[in-house]
Design a protein around this motif. Structure first.
Motif, short mmCIF file in Angstrom:
data_model
loop_
_atom_site.label_atom_id
_atom_site.label_comp_id
_atom_site.label_asym_id
_atom_site.label_seq_id
_atom_site.Cartn_x
_atom_site.Cartn_y
_atom_site.Cartn_z
N GLU A 128 -7.19 7.44 -1.33
CA GLU A 128 -6.25 8.50 -1.71
C GLU A 128 -4.81 8.09 -1.42
O GLU A 128 -3.90 8.34 -2.22
CB GLU A 128 -6.57 9.80 -0.96
CG GLU A 128 -7.83 10.49 -1.44
CD GLU A 128 -8.23 11.65 -0.54
OE1 GLU A 128 -8.63 12.69 -1.09
OE2 GLU A 128 -8.16 11.52 0.70
N LEU A 129 -4.60 7.43 -0.30
CA LEU A 129 -3.26 6.97 0.06
C LEU A 129 -2.79 5.87 -0.90
O LEU A 129 -1.64 5.87 -1.34
CB LEU A 129 -3.23 6.47 1.50
CG LEU A 129 -3.46 7.53 2.58
CD1 LEU A 129 -3.58 6.89 3.96
CD2 LEU A 129 -2.34 8.57 2.58
N LYS A 130 -3.70 4.95 -1.25
CA LYS A 130 -3.34 3.88 -2.19
C LYS A 130 -2.98 4.47 -3.55
O LYS A 130 -2.02 4.03 -4.19
CB LYS A 130 -4.49 2.88 -2.32
CG LYS A 130 -4.65 1.97 -1.13
CD LYS A 130 -5.84 1.05 -1.28
CE LYS A 130 -6.00 0.19 -0.03
NZ LYS A 130 -7.25 -0.58 -0.05
N GLU A 131 -3.73 5.48 -3.98
CA GLU A 131 -3.44 6.11 -5.27
C GLU A 131 -2.09 6.84 -5.23
O GLU A 131 -1.30 6.77 -6.17
CB GLU A 131 -4.57 7.08 -5.65
CG GLU A 131 -4.40 7.76 -6.99
CD GLU A 131 -4.25 6.78 -8.16
OE1 GLU A 131 -3.57 7.15 -9.13
OE2 GLU A 131 -4.80 5.65 -8.10
N ALA A 132 -1.82 7.53 -4.13
CA ALA A 132 -0.52 8.20 -3.98
C ALA A 132 0.62 7.19 -4.00
O ALA A 132 1.69 7.44 -4.56
CB ALA A 132 -0.50 9.01 -2.69
N SER A 133 0.38 6.04 -3.41
CA SER A 133 1.38 4.97 -3.43
C SER A 133 1.58 4.45 -4.85
O SER A 133 2.71 4.27 -5.31
CB SER A 133 0.94 3.85 -2.50
OG SER A 133 1.87 2.80 -2.50
#
Length: 197
Positions: A128-133
């Motif tokens: 989820e963090l990678k996608e938000a990035s």
């Protein structure tokens, strides 16, 4: 971020942290009388006030010419007529886009399990963090909050966060009840700075 409670050596430790390169201190003392924050700010002296952001008791910002104020959620409006730096805490990725428009920077909470509060658990998967990035939601205006230490800072370094919020990893290295030597805490801060840079 400060320890949530006040303690005897606090002003000396904070002064040393500023001397070691601390750029932005969040004064976070939930539930405490503002009188104690005033005392701490007086002990720290004017040289450091422009590097301090206050949570609550927002009048301190003007009285001590502090860096800014921090609002502990993504939606609360700043005080009427307030002019100056604002930061805030987002508890969900979908709050970031709007919150960044009205803030100098925001905290995204909780990236990992808290090291100070056992009830605060990791809120996001690494995917989820990678996608938000990838979507540009995590950028230089977003600081990682929750469970930050040498290992987790390395883990999230490539996600594009503008900074990290260090709390438990630092303060857990100094027992406020029976220690006066805070060299280990300062040494650890130095290691954190090198890892972040």
């Amino acid at each position: 971020m400060t320890k949530p409670t006040f303690f005897v050596e606090e002003d000396k430790i904070l002064s040393n942290l500023f001397e070691e390169g601390l750029e932005n201190l969040h004064l976070y003392k939930p539930g405490a009388s503002p009188m104690y924050s005033e005392r701490l700010l007086t002990l720290l002296g004017d040289d450091y006030h422009s590097k301090i952001t206050v949570h609550g008791h927002f009048y301190l910002k003007e009285e001590f010419r502090l860096r800014g104020i921090h609002i502990d959620d993504a939606h609360t409006e700043p005080p009427v007529g307030y002019k100056g730096n604002i930061s805030r805490t987002c508890h969900a990725i979908n709050e970031l886009k709007e919150a960044k428009k009205h803030s100098n920077y925001v905290f995204l909470h909780s990236i990992f399990d808290s090291q100070t509060n056992a009830d605060e658990k990791q809120s996001f998967t690494m995917e989820e963090l990678k996608e938000a990035s990838r979507q540009g939601l995590i950028d230089k205006k977003v600081y990682a909050l929750g469970g930050m230490n040498l290992d987790t800072v390395r883990e999230i370094k490539d996600l594009g966060f503008g900074g990290v919020v260090i709390c438990g990893d630092l303060w857990n290295r100094f027992n406020i009840h029976n220690e006066i030597d805070y060299k280990e805490l300062l040494n650890h801060f130095g290691k954190l700075m090198k890892t972040i840079d």
